[in-house]
Design a protein around this motif. Sequence first.
Motif, PDB file in Angstrom:
ATOM      1  N   GLN A 217       0.748  -1.367   0.039  1.00  0.00           N
ATOM      2  CA  GLN A 217       0.063  -0.028  -0.043  1.00  0.00           C
ATOM      3  C   GLN A 217       0.906   1.268  -0.161  1.00  0.00           C
ATOM      4  OE1 GLN A 217      -2.988  -2.169   2.962  1.00  0.00           O
ATOM      5  NE2 GLN A 217      -3.704  -0.048   2.771  1.00  0.00           N
ATOM      6  N   PHE A 248      -6.519  -4.079   2.415  1.00  0.00           N
ATOM      7  CA  PHE A 248      -7.551  -3.547   3.510  1.00  0.00           C
ATOM      8  C   PHE A 248      -6.758  -3.411   4.606  1.00  0.00           C
ATOM      9  CE2 PHE A 248      -9.797  -6.858   0.806  1.00  0.00           C
ATOM     10  CZ  PHE A 248     -10.395  -5.782   0.154  1.00  0.00           C
ATOM     11  N   GLY A 249      -5.334  -3.058   4.555  1.00  0.00           N
ATOM     12  CA  GLY A 249      -4.507  -2.668   5.811  1.00  0.00           C
ATOM     13  C   GLY A 249      -3.296  -3.943   5.668  1.00  0.00           C
ATOM     14  N   LEU A 252       0.135  -2.433   4.471  1.00  0.00           N
ATOM     15  CA  LEU A 252       0.691  -1.155   4.976  1.00  0.00           C
ATOM     16  C   LEU A 252       1.971  -1.377   5.463  1.00  0.00           C
ATOM     17  CD1 LEU A 252      -2.493   0.011   7.186  1.00  0.00           C
ATOM     18  CD2 LEU A 252      -1.586   1.056   5.152  1.00  0.00           C
ATOM     19  N   ARG A 356      -9.092  -2.585   7.861  1.00  0.00           N
ATOM     20  CA  ARG A 356     -10.312  -1.683   7.597  1.00  0.00           C
ATOM     21  C   ARG A 356     -10.841  -1.181   8.909  1.00  0.00           C
ATOM     22  NH1 ARG A 356     -13.912  -2.774   2.144  1.00  0.00           N
ATOM     23  NH2 ARG A 356     -13.884  -0.584   1.410  1.00  0.00           N
ATOM     24  N   GLY A 512      -3.892   4.430   2.920  1.00  0.00           N
ATOM     25  CA  GLY A 512      -4.646   3.754   4.179  1.00  0.00           C
ATOM     26  C   GLY A 512      -5.442   4.870   4.575  1.00  0.00           C
ATOM     27  N   GLY A 513      -6.097   4.614   5.710  1.00  0.00           N
ATOM     28  CA  GLY A 513      -6.688   5.279   6.967  1.00  0.00           C
ATOM     29  C   GLY A 513      -7.871   6.350   6.199  1.00  0.00           C
ATOM     30  N   GLU A 716     -13.448   3.293   4.796  1.00  0.00           N
ATOM     31  CA  GLU A 716     -13.467   2.666   5.927  1.00  0.00           C
ATOM     32  C   GLU A 716     -14.732   2.804   6.675  1.00  0.00           C
ATOM     33  OE1 GLU A 716      -9.508   4.158   6.757  1.00  0.00           O
ATOM     34  OE2 GLU A 716      -8.971   2.077   7.557  1.00  0.00           O
TER      35      GLU A 716
HETATM   36 MO1  MOS Z   1      -6.376   0.691   6.112  1.00  0.00          MO
HETATM   37  S1  MOS Z   1      -6.433  -0.624   7.546  1.00  0.00           S
HETATM   38  O1  MOS Z   1      -5.447   1.978   6.639  1.00  0.00           O
HETATM   39  O2  MOS Z   1      -5.488  -0.056   4.673  1.00  0.00           O
END
Ligand code: MOS
Length: 750
Positions: A217, A248-249, A252, A356, A512-513, A716
Motif C-alpha cells: 500500500q 485492507f491494511g 501497509l 479496514r 490507508g486510513g 473505511e
Molecule cells: Mo487501511 S486498514 O489504513 O488499509
Amino acid sequence: MNTNMSASPRIGDPIDRFDGEAKVTGSARYAAEHFPPGLLYGWIVSSSVTRGRVTGIDETAARGVPGVVEVISHRNRRQLPGGDDSYKDEMGASGKPFRPLFDDKVLFSGQPVALVVAHTLEAARDGASLIRVSYESAIHNTDFALALAEQFAPQSDPRESQEPERRGVPDQALAQSPRHHAATYCHPAEHHNPMEMHAATVIWEPGDRLSVYDKTQGTRNAQSWLARVFGLKEDQVRVRSEFVGGAFGSGLRPQYHVFLAALAALMLQRPVRVGMTRQQMFTHVYRPPAVQSVALGANADGSLNAIVNNATHTTSRFESYTQTVVDWGLTHYKCPNASGVYTLAPVDTYTPGDMRAPGAATGVNLFEIAMDELAYAAGVDPLALRLVNYADRDEMHDRPYTSKALREALEAGAQRFGWEARVSAPRSMREGRELVGWGMATGVWEASFEKTSARARLAQDGTLEVACAMTDIGTGTATVMAQVAGDTLGVPLERIRVRLGDSDLPESPVEGGSWGAASSGAAVHLACRAVGTQLHKIAAGMAPSPIAGAAFDGVAFGDGHMMLKTDPARRVSLADIVRASGKDCIEAEQAAEPDQGESADKAPKAKNTHSAVFVEVRIDEELPIVRVTRIVIAVAAGRIINSKTARSQVIGGAVMAVGMALHEETVMDHRFGRFMTHNFADYHIPVNADIPGIEVLFIDEPDAEVSPLGVKGVGEIGVVGTAAAVANAIYHATGKRVRSLPVTMDKLLG
Ligand code: MOS
C-alpha cells in the motif's frame, strides 16, 4: 460507458473506474505478473513450531532437486546491518520489529525459516517440501483468554497518547442512573484476505540496484524499509505497485515476502519472485481478537449519564500494536461522566495490525450493540436513543467538528429504510416462516488528510499526465486523480494519463486510513492549478491574446480549452498554449499538507466521517439461518469526488461488516499456536448470495476546513457500525442477544 467521455469531468461525477478496462481484460499487471528474463522463483519454508529456535536444517534432499539453485536461511544469508531500527517502517508499532531469517529464534507459527530458490516454481516448491527443519520448542501461548492475565497498558507508542480517559465521576454516576446496561462483547481474530496474495518480483541490477514490484500500500514506505534493512541507499531501490488487488491494511507494512525476494536477488544477483500461498497469508498481519466491556447509565428518557468503556485486544510478544478502540464511545455521545481503559494482551503470533477501520470496527461496532441494549433497557427506540444523545461537539476533547451531518444521515437513512413502521418488541415482525428484524447503528471514522505531492504535466498535444507515488489499492485513487485533474484544467478524460504506485514519483504516504482521495486529490489539484497559472501567463502573452486583459480569476478551463468566464466563445486550446510557449510541456509539482505540527488529537476541531446504518434480516424460525435482506447506509463524508467509486467503497465496507457480523473468524488451534481456518473453505467471507441490495445515500456536507477540497474519504466508514446494525437486527428478529461476533447459527440455537 463513461458518462462524459469527451467533455472534461467534474468533481462529483459518477465516472467509471479509470483502470477498469485494464483490470477486466487482464492487461493490468500485479506484483507476481512481471516476468523478467532469467527469473528465479522462491518458495517459503514456514516454521511448524510457535516459539523456540531452529536447531538444524537438512537441505540435502532439496538441493538435489533439479532446478534448485539455493537454499537460504539465517545460516547463510547475506550480511545485514545490525540493530533493529532499520526494520522499523512508517506504519510500525513500538517494540522490536520482526527480522526475517535473522537468527535461529522462532517467534510465531508460520514464521519463514528458509527460502528455496529455483528455476521454476515447481522445483522451488518441491525442494521446500523436502527441507527438514529441527527445532527446540519453548512453551507458547496463543490463547487470548489466557493472555488476558498478562495484559498491559500501551504507553510507548509515540503516535498517540494511551492515557486512560476520564471525565466526571463515571462510577458514581453509573450507580445513580435509573436505567442501566452492562455487558461484555467480543469478536475473534479476522484476516484481510485480499484477492491478490502478497508477492514481490525483485529485479537485481549491477551496483546492487533493486527494481521491485511489490504488493504494497506504500511504495515509499517499502522503498525506505528495504534500503535500511539491506544497507542500501534509497535511490538504489525503486518500488512499484501500480495495481493492488485489495489489501485492507495487510499491505501497509512491508511483509516478509518482499524481504525474502530482495535478499535472494541480492545474494544471487538474479531476478527473484517470492509469493505467499493462501495459507501463508494467515502467517502475518490480522485484526486482533478483542473484548470490550461496556457499562452505560442513563436517565429515564435514555439520555446518557455514564459510560465506562474498557477494551483489550492481542498484540505480539515483540511489538505493541495499538489502535483507537475505547475513545470512540467516549467521543461520540453527549455524556457528562465517562471513562475508558485500553490494554493489550501479548500472544505468540506475528504482530496484528490495521484492518479496514482498525479500532473503530472493534470499538464502535461493539459499543453500538451495547447502545441497542440500552435502548431496550430504557424503553426508547434505538434511533430516538441516538438522537437524544446526539453530540454536536467532540465530547472527549471538548471541541467542535469541522462538520457533522450525522443527524441528517440518521433522518435520511431512517426515512429511506422506512424505520417508522418498525414494531419495537423483538419477534414482533414476521412474514410466513421467517422472523423479520430491523436494526440500526451509527458509524464514525477519522477524516484524515496527509502530506502528499503530485506532478502535473501538460504536453503539446494537449494530453495531461498526473503523477504521485501513492498506490491505488482498489479504491479508485487513479480515477479520482484523473477526475480532479480534468476538473481543474478542463481536460477530457481520454486525454489524461495517471501514473501512480511508483516510489520514483512525487512523495506520498501509504494509501490507508481513508486519506487517499483527500490527500492525492488535493495534491493533484494544486499541481494542476500551478500548471494553469503558467498557461494563463503564456496565453496572456500570445499575440493576439485570446484572453487579453483577463486575470487568472477571469478565465475558466473546459473541454481542453482556456476561456474567458464572461465570454466563453473567446477561447484557446491548451495544446496551442503549450506550443506557443516553445516548450515540450508545461509542468508543476506541488505538495498539499495539513497545518504544521497539528496532530489529530490536538487540532482545534475534530475531523470525522459519520454514518447511519439500517439493516433488515430475515431468519427462519426453526433453523436460524440469517439472511440480510436490506441495508441502507447514509454517509456524511464531506465532498464526494466520484459518487460511483465512493459508493463502491461504502458497499465494500458494508460487505466486510456482514462478514464480521455473520461469518468471519480465524480459528486457532492453541496446541499448535496456528490459525487453522487458513483457506476460503474454512474462513467464511460473504459471497454474492449473502449480500442484498445495499443502498448508499451521501449526505450533503460542505466542509471548508477538513481538507483542501472538502473531502473526508470513504474507504473505511462502511464497515463501522454496520456489523452492529446486523447484530441488532438479529436481536430484533429473534429476541436473542449474541454478544460475541460472528453471530453464527449455533449461537442462535437453544
Ligand atoms: Mo487501511 S486498514 O489504513 O488499509
